[in-house]
Design a protein around this motif. Structure first.
Motif, PDB file in Angstrom:
ATOM      1  N   ALA A  79     -14.498 -23.303   9.937  1.00 49.61           N
ATOM      2  CA  ALA A  79     -13.250 -24.041  10.141  1.00 49.61           C
ATOM      3  C   ALA A  79     -12.369 -23.876   8.907  1.00 49.61           C
ATOM      4  CB  ALA A  79     -13.552 -25.509  10.389  1.00 49.61           C
ATOM      5  N   LEU A  80     -11.356 -23.045   9.010  1.00 47.42           N
ATOM      6  CA  LEU A  80     -10.504 -22.738   7.864  1.00 47.42           C
ATOM      7  C   LEU A  80      -9.400 -23.774   7.707  1.00 47.42           C
ATOM      8  CD1 LEU A  80     -10.133 -18.888   8.366  1.00 47.42           C
ATOM      9  CD2 LEU A  80     -11.685 -20.065   6.804  1.00 47.42           C
ATOM     10  N   GLN A  81      -9.042 -24.018   6.453  1.00 45.11           N
ATOM     11  CA  GLN A  81      -7.975 -24.962   6.145  1.00 45.11           C
ATOM     12  C   GLN A  81      -7.077 -24.390   5.066  1.00 45.11           C
ATOM     13  OE1 GLN A  81      -9.283 -28.665   4.462  1.00 45.11           O
ATOM     14  NE2 GLN A  81      -7.305 -29.677   4.756  1.00 45.11           N
ATOM     15  N   SER A  82      -5.777 -24.369   5.318  1.00 44.82           N
ATOM     16  CA  SER A  82      -4.826 -23.915   4.315  1.00 44.82           C
ATOM     17  C   SER A  82      -4.543 -25.042   3.333  1.00 44.82           C
ATOM     18  CB  SER A  82      -3.523 -23.479   4.973  1.00 44.82           C
ATOM     19  OG  SER A  82      -2.523 -23.264   3.983  1.00 44.82           O
ATOM     20  N   LEU A  83      -4.598 -24.707   2.042  1.00 46.06           N
ATOM     21  CA  LEU A  83      -4.255 -25.665   0.994  1.00 46.06           C
ATOM     22  C   LEU A  83      -2.872 -25.381   0.423  1.00 46.06           C
ATOM     23  CD1 LEU A  83      -7.697 -25.831  -0.864  1.00 46.06           C
ATOM     24  CD2 LEU A  83      -6.845 -27.292   0.972  1.00 46.06           C
ATOM     25  N   GLY A  84      -2.160 -24.414   1.017  1.00 47.38           N
ATOM     26  CA  GLY A  84      -0.809 -24.092   0.586  1.00 47.38           C
ATOM     27  C   GLY A  84      -0.704 -22.730  -0.079  1.00 47.38           C
ATOM     28  N   THR A  85       0.519 -22.278  -0.277  1.00 52.71           N
ATOM     29  CA  THR A  85       0.780 -20.992  -0.912  1.00 52.71           C
ATOM     30  C   THR A  85       1.241 -21.205  -2.353  1.00 52.71           C
ATOM     31  OG1 THR A  85       3.062 -20.982  -0.102  1.00 52.71           O
ATOM     32  CG2 THR A  85       1.411 -19.881   1.269  1.00 52.71           C
ATOM     33  N   PHE A  86       0.898 -20.246  -3.234  1.00 53.04           N
ATOM     34  CA  PHE A  86       1.303 -20.349  -4.633  1.00 53.04           C
ATOM     35  C   PHE A  86       2.111 -19.146  -5.094  1.00 53.04           C
ATOM     36  CE2 PHE A  86      -2.967 -18.459  -4.577  1.00 53.04           C
ATOM     37  CZ  PHE A  86      -2.770 -17.314  -5.319  1.00 53.04           C
ATOM     38  N   PHE A  87       2.318 -18.188  -4.194  1.00 50.69           N
ATOM     39  CA  PHE A  87       3.097 -16.986  -4.537  1.00 50.69           C
ATOM     40  C   PHE A  87       3.810 -16.516  -3.280  1.00 50.69           C
ATOM     41  CE2 PHE A  87       3.407 -12.356  -4.317  1.00 50.69           C
ATOM     42  CZ  PHE A  87       4.163 -12.075  -5.441  1.00 50.69           C
ATOM     43  N   HIS A  88       5.044 -16.071  -3.449  1.00 50.47           N
ATOM     44  CA  HIS A  88       5.797 -15.581  -2.299  1.00 50.47           C
ATOM     45  C   HIS A  88       6.699 -14.438  -2.716  1.00 50.47           C
ATOM     46  CE1 HIS A  88       9.189 -15.439   0.599  1.00 50.47           C
ATOM     47  NE2 HIS A  88       8.220 -15.610   1.457  1.00 50.47           N
ATOM     48  N   THR A  89       6.779 -13.432  -1.861  1.00 48.62           N
ATOM     49  CA  THR A  89       7.710 -12.329  -2.063  1.00 48.62           C
ATOM     50  C   THR A  89       8.203 -11.890  -0.693  1.00 48.62           C
ATOM     51  OG1 THR A  89       8.020 -10.144  -3.059  1.00 48.62           O
ATOM     52  CG2 THR A  89       5.931 -10.528  -1.939  1.00 48.62           C
ATOM     53  N   ASP A  90       9.151 -10.971  -0.678  1.00 51.73           N
ATOM     54  CA  ASP A  90       9.547 -10.361   0.588  1.00 51.73           C
ATOM     55  C   ASP A  90       8.530  -9.293   0.945  1.00 51.73           C
ATOM     56  OD1 ASP A  90      11.883 -11.706   1.346  1.00 51.73           O
ATOM     57  OD2 ASP A  90      13.076 -10.587  -0.095  1.00 51.73           O
ATOM     58  N   GLY A  91       8.323  -9.094   2.196  1.00 46.96           N
ATOM     59  CA  GLY A  91       7.406  -8.062   2.669  1.00 46.96           C
ATOM     60  C   GLY A  91       7.629  -7.824   4.141  1.00 46.96           C
ATOM     61  N   GLY A  92       6.942  -6.833   4.660  1.00 48.01           N
ATOM     62  CA  GLY A  92       7.082  -6.527   6.079  1.00 48.01           C
ATOM     63  C   GLY A  92       6.768  -5.080   6.359  1.00 48.01           C
ATOM     64  N   VAL A  93       7.748  -4.368   6.918  1.00 49.17           N
ATOM     65  CA  VAL A  93       7.547  -2.990   7.354  1.00 49.17           C
ATOM     66  C   VAL A  93       8.477  -2.062   6.580  1.00 49.17           C
ATOM     67  CG1 VAL A  93       7.475  -1.417   9.321  1.00 49.17           C
ATOM     68  CG2 VAL A  93       7.055  -3.869   9.681  1.00 49.17           C
ATOM     69  N   LEU A  94       7.904  -1.079   5.889  1.00 52.63           N
ATOM     70  CA  LEU A  94       8.710  -0.011   5.299  1.00 52.63           C
ATOM     71  C   LEU A  94       8.895   1.054   6.371  1.00 52.63           C
ATOM     72  CD1 LEU A  94       7.168   0.453   1.740  1.00 52.63           C
ATOM     73  CD2 LEU A  94       9.542  -0.110   2.246  1.00 52.63           C
ATOM     74  N   ILE A  95      10.121   1.275   6.789  1.00 50.43           N
ATOM     75  CA  ILE A  95      10.379   2.180   7.917  1.00 50.43           C
ATOM     76  C   ILE A  95      11.359   3.271   7.505  1.00 50.43           C
ATOM     77  CG2 ILE A  95      12.120   0.545   8.799  1.00 50.43           C
ATOM     78  CD1 ILE A  95      11.408   1.587  11.635  1.00 50.43           C
ATOM     79  N   THR A  96      11.047   4.515   7.881  1.00 51.84           N
ATOM     80  CA  THR A  96      11.897   5.647   7.494  1.00 51.84           C
ATOM     81  C   THR A  96      13.203   5.644   8.285  1.00 51.84           C
ATOM     82  OG1 THR A  96      11.027   7.179   9.157  1.00 51.84           O
ATOM     83  CG2 THR A  96       9.812   7.019   7.060  1.00 51.84           C
ATOM     84  N   HIS A  97      14.196   6.313   7.730  1.00 58.88           N
ATOM     85  CA  HIS A  97      15.488   6.427   8.405  1.00 58.88           C
ATOM     86  C   HIS A  97      15.334   7.201   9.718  1.00 58.88           C
ATOM     87  CE1 HIS A  97      17.583   5.923   4.221  1.00 58.88           C
ATOM     88  NE2 HIS A  97      16.983   4.829   4.646  1.00 58.88           N
ATOM     89  N   ASP A  98      14.505   8.231   9.721  1.00 57.66           N
ATOM     90  CA  ASP A  98      14.279   9.001  10.947  1.00 57.66           C
ATOM     91  C   ASP A  98      13.663   8.133  12.043  1.00 57.66           C
ATOM     92  OD1 ASP A  98      15.313  11.285   9.859  1.00 57.66           O
ATOM     93  OD2 ASP A  98      13.366  12.216   9.409  1.00 57.66           O
ATOM     94  N   ALA A  99      12.715   7.269  11.659  1.00 54.99           N
ATOM     95  CA  ALA A  99      12.075   6.398  12.639  1.00 54.99           C
ATOM     96  C   ALA A  99      13.068   5.407  13.230  1.00 54.99           C
ATOM     97  CB  ALA A  99      10.902   5.666  12.004  1.00 54.99           C
ATOM     98  N   GLN A 100      13.966   4.901  12.399  1.00 51.36           N
ATOM     99  CA  GLN A 100      14.982   3.978  12.901  1.00 51.36           C
ATOM    100  C   GLN A 100      15.871   4.674  13.934  1.00 51.36           C
ATOM    101  OE1 GLN A 100      16.973   1.630   9.688  1.00 51.36           O
ATOM    102  NE2 GLN A 100      15.401   2.510   8.377  1.00 51.36           N
ATOM    103  N   ALA A 101      16.269   5.902  13.631  1.00 52.27           N
ATOM    104  CA  ALA A 101      17.116   6.657  14.567  1.00 52.27           C
ATOM    105  C   ALA A 101      16.369   6.916  15.881  1.00 52.27           C
ATOM    106  CB  ALA A 101      17.547   7.973  13.929  1.00 52.27           C
ATOM    107  N   ARG A 102      15.064   7.186  15.777  1.00 49.70           N
ATOM    108  CA  ARG A 102      14.265   7.437  16.970  1.00 49.70           C
ATOM    109  C   ARG A 102      14.167   6.197  17.855  1.00 49.70           C
ATOM    110  NH1 ARG A 102       9.044   9.016  15.044  1.00 49.70           N
ATOM    111  NH2 ARG A 102      10.321  10.269  13.657  1.00 49.70           N
ATOM    112  N   LEU A 103      13.952   5.042  17.226  1.00 49.78           N
ATOM    113  CA  LEU A 103      13.893   3.800  17.994  1.00 49.78           C
ATOM    114  C   LEU A 103      15.223   3.534  18.699  1.00 49.78           C
ATOM    115  CD1 LEU A 103      11.995   1.358  15.587  1.00 49.78           C
ATOM    116  CD2 LEU A 103      11.150   2.285  17.742  1.00 49.78           C
TER     117      LEU A 103
END
Length: 236
Positions: A79-103
């Protein structure tokens, strides 16, 4: 005869090798030791998920990892319990320009990720879909395939991946920019998942009273560490 009282000890499994993201923990560790209030052991893993296994076995008292993995591990043997976060940054998906054009043209892309499962894969798709929608482009989730390729996001991109998921802006984002790679960071907040790229302190909800009290002490030191570090940003 004078007796020395040994302070409580906490073993905390990290998600990766010790690095600047863990500064609040290091600050708390030093202050708690100086006060004689708590002994904190920080344990670097061989693998990203080692901490959860160690927590389930009772080998550590808490785990540091990204909030995503709290969702992933929900409902497993502990049974997991979060005690909170102590560090935050931006993050997510690094996507190439070619891939964006394809989508945008209705094509498909392949996204490299250190882990592939329904939870993380669908989050990746939802974040990219939301990000593209804000650019007035509607894409279908089935245009995005996620495959396992390890944690070296920049190397995966250089080896031909269209995008890299679970990347951090302050690490892989900076590295990719330094190398001049034609990529953009699709942040989790751009896909309407704010507060996602963080480090979270996770414990066993069913821990005994002594451990819960020690964790409460740790959280108090972390609450003091974060503003102290923010107030003194100079390197030492």
């Amino acid at each position: 005869m004078q007796h020395t009282i040994t302070p409580p000890r906490l073993a905390i499994a990290l998600e990766w090798y010790l690095n600047p993201d863990h500064l609040p923990l290091i600050h708390a560790q030093e202050q708690a030791r100086a006060d004689g209030a708590l002994t904190i052991e920080l344990i670097a893993p061989d693998d990203h998920y080692d901490g959860f296994e160690a927590l389930a076995k009772g080998e550590v008292h808490a785990v540091v990892n990204e909030p995503l993995h709290l969702l992933e591990k929900h409902g497993e043997s502990i049974a997991l319990q979060s005690l909170g976060t102590f560090f935050h940054t931006d993050g997510g998906v690094l996507i190439t320009h070619d891939a964006q054009a394809r989508l945008k043209s209705g094509g498909s892309i392949r996204v490299a990720s250190p882990v592939s499962n329904p939870v993380t894969d669908n989050l990746c798709r939802n974040i990219l879909t939301g990000w593209m929608h804000k650019q007035n482009v509607d894409i279908r989730p089935e245009q995005i395939t996620v495959y396992e390729a390890g944690f070296d996001h920049v190397e995966n991109l250089r080896n031909g991946a269209d995008a890299a998921w679970l990347a951090f802006a302050n690490i892989e984002g900076v590295h990719a920019h330094h190398l001049g790679l034609p990529v953009d960071m699709c942040r989790t907040s751009d896909g309407d998942v704010p507060g996602f790229s963080a480090l979270e302190l996770i414990a066993n909800r069913e821990a005994d009273t002594a451990v819960r009290q020690a964790l409460k002490t740790l959280v108090a030191y972390l609450n003091a560490a974060v503003p102290a570090l923010q107030a003194d940003p100079k390197p030492h």
